[in-house]
Design a protein around this motif. Structure first.
Motif, mmCIF file in Angstrom:
data_model
loop_
_atom_site.group_PDB
_atom_site.id
_atom_site.type_symbol
_atom_site.label_atom_id
_atom_site.label_comp_id
_atom_site.label_asym_id
_atom_site.label_seq_id
_atom_site.Cartn_x
_atom_site.Cartn_y
_atom_site.Cartn_z
ATOM 1 N N TRP A 199 37.861 40.481 43.394
ATOM 2 C CA TRP A 199 37.029 39.386 43.891
ATOM 3 C C TRP A 199 37.788 38.060 43.831
ATOM 4 O O TRP A 199 37.788 37.282 44.793
ATOM 5 N N LEU A 200 38.453 37.796 42.715
ATOM 6 C CA LEU A 200 39.181 36.536 42.566
ATOM 7 C C LEU A 200 40.321 36.436 43.576
ATOM 8 O O LEU A 200 40.684 35.338 44.009
ATOM 9 N N ALA A 201 40.857 37.570 43.981
ATOM 10 C CA ALA A 201 41.941 37.590 44.962
ATOM 11 C C ALA A 201 41.421 37.456 46.393
ATOM 12 O O ALA A 201 42.215 37.419 47.339
ATOM 13 N N GLY A 202 40.112 37.407 46.559
ATOM 14 C CA GLY A 202 39.544 37.182 47.884
ATOM 15 C C GLY A 202 38.966 38.393 48.567
ATOM 16 O O GLY A 202 38.512 38.306 49.718
ATOM 17 N N GLU A 203 38.939 39.543 47.893
ATOM 18 C CA GLU A 203 38.393 40.749 48.509
ATOM 19 C C GLU A 203 36.869 40.690 48.508
ATOM 20 O O GLU A 203 36.244 40.260 47.530
ATOM 21 N N ALA A 204 36.270 41.126 49.596
ATOM 22 C CA ALA A 204 34.806 41.182 49.688
ATOM 23 C C ALA A 204 34.324 42.452 48.990
ATOM 24 O O ALA A 204 34.475 43.551 49.532
ATOM 25 N N ILE A 205 33.758 42.325 47.822
ATOM 26 C CA ILE A 205 33.385 43.494 47.026
ATOM 27 C C ILE A 205 31.873 43.701 46.966
ATOM 28 O O ILE A 205 31.419 44.731 46.470
ATOM 29 N N PHE A 206 31.092 42.747 47.483
ATOM 30 C CA PHE A 206 29.641 42.859 47.445
ATOM 31 C C PHE A 206 29.089 43.118 48.849
ATOM 32 O O PHE A 206 29.642 42.615 49.829
ATOM 33 N N PRO A 207 28.022 43.885 48.961
ATOM 34 C CA PRO A 207 27.438 44.128 50.287
ATOM 35 C C PRO A 207 26.846 42.847 50.870
ATOM 36 O O PRO A 207 26.206 42.065 50.159
ATOM 37 N N ASP A 208 27.060 42.636 52.158
ATOM 38 C CA ASP A 208 26.504 41.454 52.817
ATOM 39 C C ASP A 208 24.986 41.426 52.732
ATOM 40 O O ASP A 208 24.374 40.349 52.721
ATOM 41 N N THR A 209 24.374 42.590 52.667
ATOM 42 C CA THR A 209 22.913 42.648 52.607
ATOM 43 C C THR A 209 22.363 42.072 51.307
ATOM 44 O O THR A 209 21.178 41.734 51.230
ATOM 45 N N ALA A 210 23.212 41.944 50.289
ATOM 46 C CA ALA A 210 22.763 41.386 49.014
ATOM 47 C C ALA A 210 22.929 39.872 48.957
ATOM 48 O O ALA A 210 22.465 39.229 48.011
#
Length: 249
Positions: A224-235
């Motif tokens: 996450w800190l490196a910029g990866e999208a790890i959470f669902p957009d629906t949340a």
């Protein structure tokens, strides 16, 4: 920006103004914002684990600020008592919001707790998985939004759960204790907005589906800190804007 105005447009305006050009926030909100923000920004150069440690520090600082306020004669004598108590839990039957960095901090703490198993069993529309016998079973790591809720009339919370209008004519009050709301929502802004300024995406998230996405993955904070999208957009909740610039990490 008024306390409680958690939406991307208001947060973006506050970030661009740098706190200038408008009325200052209430002192309690500003104190909580500064306490949380300074902890996170000091930790950021040391990596993901240090940032999660800073969230725990920010929770503790906000709690101590509220504890100081609530023990004063002015608060004890001048503020109506909240209806919140063990055995209530109406707010836990509604979607719970948390900043992304709080979700990651909770996931790390849950790795060593039996309550982690409750997350996997949670289904959309169900109460918070951590509600047990009318109380929060992870009270020490609950997010700031949960800490800010101190309503004066439990019937208001019942009506919100039932999706019914809160009618003043019925004698139901929507009032809440303002001091904890200012403190904990100030701390929430203090966690998220400085990170967003540095290029890190720190949205508000619906807590349970967000936890399901990262629980049991020790690499999630660094990714996450490196910029990866790890959470669902629906949340994702419309509390804060996306970063003004990408992270340099």
């Amino acid at each position: 920006m008024k306390t409680g105005d958690f939406n991307a447009a208001a947060a973006l305006a506050a970030m661009k103004s740098g706190g200038r050009g408008g009325p200052p926030p209430p002192p309690l909100e500003q104190a909580a914002f500064d306490a949380a923000g300074s902890a996170v920004m000091a930790a950021l150069p040391r990596g993901a684990d240090a940032v999660l440690d800073a969230v725990v520090t920010a929770w503790g600082r906000a709690d101590r600020l509220f504890d100081t306020i609530r023990t004063t004669p002015a608060f004890a004598l001048g503020v109506a008592p909240a209806a919140c108590k063990k055995g209530c839990g109406w707010c836990c039957h509604q979607p719970i919001g948390a900043a992304a960095i709080e979700v990651l901090t909770m996931a790390r703490a849950l790795a060593d707790r039996p309550q982690a198993a409750l997350v996997a069993d949670w289904k959309p529309g169900a109460p918070c998985a951590f509600l047990k016998d009318g109380a929060c079973s992870v009270y020490d790591i609950r997010p700031l939004k949960c800490r800010s809720l101190w309503h004066l009339d439990v019937r208001h919370c019942m009506a919100k759960y039932a999706n019914l209008p809160v009618m003043a004519a019925k004698g139901v009050s929507a009032a809440f204790q303002l001091e904890p709301k200012m403190i904990y929502e100030g701390a929430l802004k203090g966690l998220a907005l400085p990170l967003i300024k540095e290029g890190h995406d720190c949205p508000g998230l619906e807590m349970m589906p967000a936890l399901k996405a990262v629980l049991g993955d020790p690499t999630a904070p660094a990714r996450w800190l490196a910029g990866e999208a790890i959470f669902p957009d629906t949340a994702r909740l419309d509390w804060f804007p996306r970063p003004l610039r990408p992270s340099s990490l």
